[in-house]
Motif scaffolding. Structure first.
Motif, short mmCIF file in Angstrom:
data_model
loop_
_atom_site.label_atom_id
_atom_site.label_comp_id
_atom_site.label_asym_id
_atom_site.label_seq_id
_atom_site.Cartn_x
_atom_site.Cartn_y
_atom_site.Cartn_z
N PRO A 1 20.04 32.77 17.11
CA PRO A 1 19.43 32.20 15.90
C PRO A 1 18.07 31.57 16.18
CG PRO A 1 21.74 31.60 16.06
CD PRO A 1 21.37 32.25 17.37
N THR A 2 17.26 31.52 15.14
CA THR A 2 15.95 30.85 15.18
C THR A 2 15.93 29.86 14.01
OG1 THR A 2 14.95 32.57 13.80
CG2 THR A 2 14.77 32.83 16.20
N ASP A 3 14.89 29.05 13.94
CA ASP A 3 14.86 28.04 12.89
C ASP A 3 14.82 28.63 11.48
OD1 ASP A 3 12.23 28.95 13.02
OD2 ASP A 3 11.34 26.95 12.93
N ASP A 4 14.32 29.86 11.32
CA ASP A 4 14.26 30.46 10.00
C ASP A 4 15.45 31.39 9.69
OD1 ASP A 4 13.33 32.21 11.92
OD2 ASP A 4 11.73 33.03 10.68
N LYS A 5 16.31 31.62 10.66
CA LYS A 5 17.59 32.33 10.47
C LYS A 5 18.62 31.66 11.37
CE LYS A 5 16.19 36.28 13.33
NZ LYS A 5 16.55 35.62 14.56
N PRO A 6 19.00 30.44 11.00
CA PRO A 6 19.78 29.58 11.88
C PRO A 6 21.20 30.04 12.21
CG PRO A 6 19.52 28.56 9.74
CD PRO A 6 18.66 29.78 9.74
N THR A 7 21.74 31.01 11.49
CA THR A 7 23.11 31.46 11.77
C THR A 7 23.16 32.94 12.14
OG1 THR A 7 23.54 32.02 9.45
CG2 THR A 7 24.06 29.76 10.17
#
Length: 148
Positions: free
Chosen positions: A61-67
């Motif tokens: 995950p990244t901050d713009d696709k956290p899951t």
């Protein structure tokens, strides 16, 4: 290398695929399917016909696709999305791509309005290749900017 142009207006559609080996996938999309490398590295971008194939490694995950976790297909026989190429002469494309190393699941098969076949890229992503055979002509719906 081809320059990556921004859309003049509206949107530009590309297809993002996750690869375990970006260079191997780049070679497949350029050497086997005939695309052109636009950007080499990670990610890699290949221009293929009127679209872009963005090839990148997987990851968490990244901050713009956290899951969301990106990964290659776990089971190549269970698919939620695939590339769909429409061609003028499916037999010619089938022969050309086969000669370059593409491994199709079956030869082209006739269906009510099209002849089609499928292959996989090196990471298992499914690709459909189809040719319209509707005797009334192209059955595709009208799109903005497309001549009727």
């Amino acid at each position: 290398m081809v320059e990556l142009p921004p859309p003049l207006e509206g949107i530009l559609l590309g297809h993002f695929i996750v690869s375990d080996d970006v260079e191997r996938s780049r070679r497949f999309y350029t050497e086997v399917l005939g695309g052109t490398t636009i950007f080499d590295g990670v990610p890699t971008v290949v221009a293929l016909s009127n679209t872009w194939i963005v090839i990148n490694t997987g990851g968490g995950p990244t901050d713009d696709k956290p899951t969301v976790t990106l990964e290659t297909p776990r089971d190549p026989d269970r698919v939620t999305s695939f590339l769909n190429f429409r061609v003028k002469d499916i037999e010619a494309v089938y022969a050309e791509w086969s000669a370059r190393g593409a491994q199709f699941l079956t030869p082209p098969k006739q269906h009510p309005y099209e002849t089609r076949c499928y292959l996989r890229d090196p990471d298992g992503h499914l690709i459909e290749v189809g040719q319209t055979t509707d005797p009334r002509g192209d059955w595709a719906p009208a799109f903005p900017g497309r001549a009727e």
